[in-house]
Every structure is written in C-alpha cells, then in structure tokens.
Write an enzyme that holds these catalytic residues in place. Structure first.
Site, PDB file in Angstrom:
ATOM      1  N   GLY A  77       1.136   2.286  -0.257  1.00  0.00           N
ATOM      2  CA  GLY A  77       0.821   2.362   1.001  1.00  0.00           C
ATOM      3  C   GLY A  77      -0.259   2.054   1.907  1.00  0.00           C
ATOM      4  O   GLY A  77      -0.653   1.073   1.704  1.00  0.00           O
ATOM      5  N   SER A 122       0.814  -1.174   0.000  1.00  0.00           N
ATOM      6  CA  SER A 122       0.000   0.000   0.000  1.00  0.00           C
ATOM      7  C   SER A 122       0.848   1.223   0.000  1.00  0.00           C
ATOM      8  O   SER A 122       1.745   1.354   0.792  1.00  0.00           O
ATOM      9  CB  SER A 122      -0.776   0.059   1.273  1.00  0.00           C
ATOM     10  N   SER A 137      -8.864   5.241  -0.659  1.00  0.00           N
ATOM     11  CA  SER A 137      -8.667   3.791  -0.535  1.00  0.00           C
ATOM     12  C   SER A 137      -7.188   3.497  -0.341  1.00  0.00           C
ATOM     13  O   SER A 137      -6.323   4.227  -0.837  1.00  0.00           O
ATOM     14  CB  SER A 137      -9.135   3.082  -1.805  1.00  0.00           C
ATOM     15  N   ASP A 138      -6.884   2.422   0.373  1.00  0.00           N
ATOM     16  CA  ASP A 138      -5.529   1.907   0.288  1.00  0.00           C
ATOM     17  C   ASP A 138      -5.345   1.460  -1.168  1.00  0.00           C
ATOM     18  O   ASP A 138      -6.327   1.246  -1.887  1.00  0.00           O
ATOM     19  CB  ASP A 138      -5.311   0.757   1.280  1.00  0.00           C
ATOM     20  N   TRP A 139      -4.103   1.328  -1.578  1.00  0.00           N
ATOM     21  CA  TRP A 139      -3.835   1.066  -2.995  1.00  0.00           C
ATOM     22  C   TRP A 139      -4.379  -0.316  -3.410  1.00  0.00           C
ATOM     23  O   TRP A 139      -3.972  -1.334  -2.851  1.00  0.00           O
ATOM     24  CB  TRP A 139      -2.337   1.187  -3.240  1.00  0.00           C
TER      25      TRP A 139
END
Ligand SMILES: *[C@@H]1O[C@H](CO)[C@@H](O)[C@H](O)[C@H]1NC(C)=O
Ligand SMILES: *[C@@H]1O[C@H](CO)[C@@H](O)[C@H](O)[C@H]1NC(C)=O
Ligand SMILES: *[C@@H]1O[C@H](CO)[C@@H](O)[C@H](O)[C@H]1NC(C)=O
Ligand SMILES: *[C@@H]1O[C@H](CO)[C@@H](O)[C@H](O)[C@H]1NC(C)=O
Length: 788
Positions: A16, A14, A274-276
């Site tokens: 970050g 992810s 969103s997280d990646w």
C-alpha cells in the site's frame, strides 16, 4: 493463477472540529484525546522498558509471509502479552480480505461535500477493520492531492483542493479512530504521479532513483502539507512516507519533511511508517524520522527478495552509535502509544481473522502449503450497504439536465448502452488493469477490494422498470455501439442511458482524458439515434466530455467510483428517489490542456542518469480552479458545480462577525513541542460568516453553499490564487424552506505562508468573501479588512 512475479507486483503496490452548523461529533474532544494520549504514552513507556534489543528491532520492522495474515505485521511478544500489530490496506475497502464491503472511493466521498457522511464512511470502514482484527487501516489519502489530472491514484484521495481534502481527512480519521482503529494518513509527500514513483532497475541491475518532487516552501505549506496538518490535528496516529524523492532525498529518509515539517512544525506525536519498499537506508532513515519500516524481513517462503534495512541491523546501529538508544525507544513509543490510546491492548479487541492468509495468497497468486486447513472468513459487512448506497447517490454530480429530462417519469421503453452498465464478466475483484465488460466500482492496485456482490446499473434499472412494467433493451458491447449497430434494438427507446467508465490503478498514470472503450464514439452513436440520451460516467478521475454540448445528450451524471451498491445508487438518482446534491471536487476544463500539468514521463537529459527523474512544481499554488481563475479560462464545468432537481438561492447578505477584537499579523507564539496540528493559534476561529440559503424550487433536496476567500493582491506574494475555498456546508431544505449557514474562519484560513518570516501571516488590506454554489457562481459578496 498468476506466478510469483505477479505476487511481487501486487506486494509492491504499496500496501500500500466540527464545522459550523450541523456536523458530526467526534467521540472525544481535543482535550479528552490529549489526556487519553498522555495516559497511553505512560503505558507505552512501561512497555518499552521491558524490551531487549532483539524485541526492539522487531517492534520497528515488519514481517511479511504466508504465516502472517496481514500485508504488514509486527510480530507478537508473548512474554509481554503483546499480540502483535496487523496493518491492512485501505483506503476504500479492506483489501485482500473476504466478506468485507467495498465503499465509494475517496474521490466519490469528496463529491458529496458532506462531512457527516464522510465521517460515517470512515466509521463503517473502521468497524470492518476492527471486526477483522486489523489494528491499522492504511488510509486515508491526502497525497496524491491531484496535481496531475491523470494521476493514477487520485481516486484514492479526495480532491485537488487542499481545504476540501483537509476536512475530508479530518472526518474520515475521526470515523476510523472512533471505531477503535488506527488511521495511517498517506502518502507523505509529493507522490503526485505514479510514473517512476519508486526506484527501478535495468536488466543489468543499474539503479535509477525515484522521481524527485521539487516543491517550494510556500506551495508545500498552502497546498500539499495543508491536508496533512488537518490529519494531524484530527489525531491521525500514523503517517506513511511515500516512494518518491522530495527535493532529491527519498521521502522516508528526508529529515526536512519528517522531523522538521511533520514532527516539529505539525506536532505529530505518532509514528511514520514507510510505504512498502520505500525505505532506502537504515540509520539515515531512522535519524530523519522514520519509525517503522515495511514490509520488513525476509520470510520462510521467500516472499521478499531483499532483507530489511532495519531488523537485524538495528543492534549493530545501536552498538556503533549510528542511532541512539533514545531514538530507538522513541520509535517504539510512537508505535505503541496508538495501540494503547485506542484500547487495542484490551482483551475484547478481536483477534486477526486468520482467513486473511487465503485472500493474501489468492491476490498474490500463491498457494498455501498442501493440507492447510481452510478457515472461513469472518463476515464484517454489517449494514454498511446502506451508507454505501446513500453515499453513491449523494456523490452523483448532475452536470447537465436539459428540459428537466431527469428525474425520469416512468418511461416505458428504456435503452441501456455501454459496457459499464453490465454485470462484471471476469470476476468480482479488479486487479491493476481494466475489464472490458462490467461496471466499474473501484480502482485497482493496493487500494482495491474484493466484492461479495456488485449491483450493476443494468440489474438495478431492470428491477426498477419491472415495478411498473417498462421494457428495457440493452447493448453492452461498446464495439457494437461504436460501429453504430443498433439492429438489435426495436422499437427505438424513449430514453437512452449510456454508461461509460474510466479505469485507473496504482502503479501507472492514465494517458487519456476521455472515458475508456471508445466512449466518444459510443455516445455520439447513441445520441445520433436517440434525442433523449443520458450519459453516466463511472470514473477514477477527471474526464473530458467532447459530447457534452451535443443537443441530444440531455443529461450528464458523474458518478465516480460508487462501490458495491453502484446500480442502486444511480437508480435512486435517475428516478428521483434521491435529489442529486453532489458537487465536482475538481474542474472539468473545456479543453484538457487548459488545466493540465503533465506527468513527467522521461528522465531529464542529464550527466547523472541515476537521478535524472525530476518533477518541478513550478506552477506553485495554481492547480485546478486556482489555475483557471488566475488565467481567466472558462471551464466546461467548474469546481464546486452540480445541479439539482430543485433550485436554491443565497437569500441573505453576508453577515460578518469578528470573534477576536484585534487580529495580529502573526499567531501568538507557543512554546514547542507543539500539540497535534502545530501552533494552536493557527486553529483559533477569527471570523464567523453567515448567510441564508433558500430552496426556491418545488422539490426537497440538499445543496452546498461554498465560501471563497480572495486575499488582497497588493499584500500577498506573486502566485497567490485569485480565490480559495474556505468553507462549505451541506444543507437539506424542504421546498420554500430557508436556513442560516455559518462558516468559521480560523487564523490559518486567512493567512498565507510567508517564506521569509517562516510563519503564517494575515495580510493587511481588504479580503473578498463570496458565498455561492460553485467556484464561479456569483453568490453574495462582501469585503472585510482583518488587521487593525
Ligand atoms: C529477547 O527476548 C526474547 C523473548 O521474547 C528472547 O527469545 C531473546 O533471546 C532475547 N534476546 C536477547 C538479546 O536477550
Ligand atoms: C525544497 O526546496 C525548495 C527550493 O530550494 C525550498 O523552498 C523548500 O523549502 C525545500 N523543501 C524542503 C521540505 O526541504
Ligand atoms: C473502437 O471502435 C473501433 C471502430 O469500431 C474499433 O476498431 C476499435 O477496436 C474500438 N476500440 C476499442 C478500445 O474498443
Ligand atoms: C485593539 O487595538 C486598538 C487600536 O490599536 C486598541 O486601542 C485597543 O485597545 C485594542 N483592543 C484590544 C482588546 O486589544
């Protein structure tokens, strides 16, 4: 270099209030922040009003490629003079960037228990992001909180105690945003383990969904949501939803956590990103409260294999009515208000350092097109090495110090043992796996950073020893020490320093408690030759210490992940230039099983294998010291513990001042929408507790008096912890000096979450209060009944 596979792997990692007493002062008060926010909303609305639907879609969808330098990008709209947004990984350094500082990890910051210093770290981080032209720092981290002792990302966050994490979030967010950079508090919520954190595919493309964190309402409020409430109250402008499912629904499309808890109950006015790759739907996510999806649309070099759920689908969603115009405008307003709020629209906000494309490519194993002109990186490190060195020393926890072997008094023959003392031998960037030889300063994955230098323990020890002509002998291969081969060492050292490390990275969880690389054998062997053995750990988390009671192990220092100045920080403590004042931000159990909540490592046998990964948080509130206390288990070293070269005592009795005459059971109602942090009545101080702390020893130093609260058992539901941390202050005292420390308790601090009433309730009956120097220190006690 690594191939494209490695690139995808890396990308998938992810992308970050002031305490009582002293305390950092945030640049703007709550009232000033609210006013500035309202002014920014007006500008954001004016901006939204000028956009066409294509532009609107771009404003809520990232773009990633080698033509966009950041790990998250919103593309510019030149006709409106909008220069775009650059999102970059934190939370410990600006990742995938050159000429930046590598700071102590969150876990290390928490071990200082020093709100001012945590603020300074946040501010320095923010200054580096701004100087590189980064608008958003992806951090700080309050999830994982640290439910699992072996969680792979615990080091990115602060502590399994929500109160300590909450105040660390608050100080960090004020620091980052005072520097003019957006904080992104993550990961929301229940992302406690890395194993199966996200969905996965079998070779025949069958999808298995991410693990579901199944958390009851009370545990959610009092444990996992608690530090996010502090983050929202502190004004964090963005929140990242996590990979996992929560009660069976993906976090980024879960209306219960995004719309209801975060935006409604906590009054969060910013945007949810969103997280990646954590988005799994279009309209469903948008209507659940997701405002921005990352990393976004496919780019020209094929960095991404799937197109975005948002992007080009947005106009269709508007047309078919699956999302409303109002909601789309709300998303963009939420994304743009922070940009105006932090003056990022101003001409003097730095442009994005275009050298970031080189480090993005380098960390992804990609080549840029031939002939791409080299761009020199912008050096943003300033004097941040100072705060890094200071924090590394202040965070070091002295766990054992027999015969006052520390501080060292000019030993003339110093032995240094272990791979962690050494210069790194495989480069200065730690990927997602451990290097055998070389000191460990930061963990792996998206939260890592590229060093410009590392001061190894050996380098710093040699420099210190040279000042007074001492000999330094060293064996750095753990395999050599583990086979008990000390033929290279003569004469036997006066003192033996053993350096151990424990790596962890995003993407997987740890599997053992002991430090890495045969650590127990290494310590046992050194100690068998050396009656003055001192062990230093550089660890991404909690370790067992099977050698802790070895009589030849005279001292133990837990130094966590200290960042680039590692060797200098530890030498400051070893030779006494800094008197250690770090305190454990977690418990070290005598036996790991005493305190373990195992990571779920297999799907539950089930008819529907696609959804069979389940993690039931059945222990409720009882994690870490709360669990040990409830079960009456004595730890090896308790939460909040840490020794000093001097001694301290709580010398006064506890004074209790009521700040509100009649304390009601529930907070006064406040009309929604709530301001950031939720019902303001929860943040009203009700009590002030004070006492006197004295340095009774002969050396100046700092300590951390801690306030623990015990709620009446008969008036609270089953599962209430015997005690919870509700105040701490770091105080520095000269020998003989004493000072008054005060702790303000807010309504939330003295309430439990009543599931039936859906409200924070102050229980009737008698509360216990204790101020001591750890979770098990006797300290001074008093009881008080709050309700009339
Ligand atoms: C929206 O504006 C952009 C210019 O920023 C233009 O290129 C695009 O064609 C416009 N789209 C629509 C649907 O009008
Ligand atoms: C999750 O489910 C539990 C058990 O039904 C419930 O107590 C809790 O409120 C739910 N949480 C959310 C955010 O939906
Ligand atoms: C640990 O030490 C043993 C015995 O010397 C050795 O065989 C083994 O390879 C070592 N393991 C590691 C991880 O260094
Ligand atoms: C506090 O409660 C007492 C007893 O119920 C009542 O007599 C008194 O008026 C209250 N004081 C305030 C300030 O509300």
């Amino acid at each position: 270099m690594f191939g494209l596979g490695a690139l995808l792997l890396i990308i998938q990692f992810s992308a970050g209030a002031l305490g009582a007493g002293t305390g950092f002062r945030a640049r703007r008060s709550d009232a000033e922040r609210n006013e500035a926010w309202e002014a920014a909303v007006v500008k954001a609305n004016a901006f939204v009003a000028q956009l066409n639907v294509t532009e609107k879609a771009n404003m809520v969808t990232g773009k990633l490629g080698l033509d966009t330098p950041c790990i998250g990008n919103i593309i510019p709209i030149p006709r409106l003079n909008f220069k775009g947004l650059c999102l970059l990984d934190g939370p410990t350094a600006m990742n995938r960037a050159d000429l930046v500082s590598v700071f102590p990890a969150g876990l290390t910051a928490a071990a200082t228990w020093d709100k001012d210093l945590i603020y300074e770290r946040g501010k320095a981080l923010g200054e580096e992001f701004k100087a590189k032209g980064g608008h958003v720092m992806l951090g700080p981290v309050a999830g994982p909180l640290g439910r699992h002792q072996l969680g792979g990302r615990n080091w990115e966050g602060f502590s399994p105690d929500p109160y300590l994490t909450g105040l660390a979030m608050q100080a960090t967010i004020h620091g980052i945003q005072d520097a003019g950079v957006q904080s992104c508090s993550k990961h929301f919520i229940g992302n406690e383990q890395e194993t199966q954190r996200s969905n996965s595919f079998s070779p025949d493309s069958k999808e298995t969904q991410a693990i579901s964190a199944n958390i009851d309402d009370r545990t959610m409020h009092e444990l996992y949501l608690w530090p996010f409430a502090d983050a929202v109250k502190a004004g964090t402008v963005s929140v990242m939803c996590s990979y996992n499912r929560m009660n069976q629904t993906y976090a980024c499309e879960n209306p219960e956590i995004l719309n209801r808890l975060l935006k409604e109950e906590l009054g969060f006015p910013g945007y949810v990103v969103s997280d990646w790759f954590a988005t799994h739907s279009g309209a469903k996510s948008i209507n659940a409260g997701l405002d921005l999806t990352m990393p976004g649309v496919k780019d020209i070099v094929g960095l991404l294999t799937q197109d975005s759920w948002f992007g080009g689908n947005i106009p269709t969603m508007i047309q078919d009515g699956s999302i409303s115009d109002e909601r789309l405008d709300d998303m963009i307003r939420r994304v743009m208000t922070p940009y105006y709020f932090l003056d990022q629209d101003k001409e003097d906000f730095p442009t994005v350092d275009q050298s970031l494309v080189f480090t993005l490519a380098a960390s992804s194993g990609l080549s840029l097109p031939a002939g791409t002109p080299i761009i020199a990186a912008r050096d943003v490190r300033a004097d941040h090495a100072e705060v890094i060195r200071k924090m590394g020393a202040e965070a070091t926890v002295l766990l054992k110090n027999v015969d006052s072997i520390l501080p060292l008094r000019k030993p003339m023959n110093i032995g240094v043992f272990g791979n962690d003392a050494a210069e790194p031998t495989e480069g200065l960037t730690f990927p997602s796996f451990a290097f055998e030889i070389g000191t460990l300063t930061i963990g792996g994955g998206s939260g890592t950073g590229r060093h410009t230098y590392i001061v190894s323990p050996l380098e710093a020890i040699k420099a210190r020893a040279r000042e007074y002509g001492a000999r330094v002998q060293h064996v750095l291969h753990n395999t050599v020490v583990a086979r008990n081969d000390f033929t290279g060492i003569y004469p036997p050292p006066d003192v033996c320093l053993v350096f151990l490390n424990t790596f962890a990275s995003e993407g997987y969880d740890r599997s053992v408690w002991e430090a890495d690389w045969n650590s127990t054998q290494v310590v046992d062997n050194v100690a068998s030759h050396c009656p003055n053995t001192i062990v230093v750990t550089h660890s991404a988390g909690i370790n067992s210490m099977p050698w802790a009671n070895n009589p030849n192990v005279k001292a133990i220092l837990a130094a966590h992940l200290p960042g680039q100045e590692s060797g200098n920080s530890i030498v400051d403590v070893l030779w006494g230039a800094v008197n250690p004042s770090g305190k454990l931000p977690y418990s070290i159990a005598a036996n790991p099983a005493d305190c373990d909540i195992p990571v779920v490592t297999a799907p539950r046998p089930s008819a529907d294998s696609a959804t069979a990964w389940q993690s039931d948080f059945t222990e409720g509130l009882l994690i870490d010291y709360r669990h040990l206390d409830a079960r009456n288990i004595t730890p090896l070293y308790e939460f909040g513990f840490g020794l000093s070269y001097t001694a301290f005592a709580v010398s006064g009795k506890l004074e209790i001042e009521r700040l509100v005459a009649n304390i009601s059971a529930v907070p006064a109602t406040f009309e929604k929408p709530y301001p950031p942090g939720g019902n303001p009545a929860l943040w009203t101080p009700l009590l002030k507790i004070s006492t006197t702390v004295k340095n009774t020893g002969s050396v100046a130093g700092a300590t951390v008096p801690q306030l623990y609260l015990s709620m009446p058992k008969e008036a609270t539901p089953v599962g209430t912890p015997p005690q919870v941390l509700r105040g701490f202050e770091k105080v520095f005292l000269e020998p003989g000096e004493e000072t008054t420390v005060g702790f303000e308790l807010m309504r939330r601090d003295v309430s439990f979450w009543d599931v039936g009433a859906q409200e924070w309730v102050v229980p009737p009956g008698t509360m216990g209060l204790r101020v001591g120097f750890s979770s098990r220190d006797q300290g001074v006690r008093r009881t008080v009944g709050l309700r009339v």
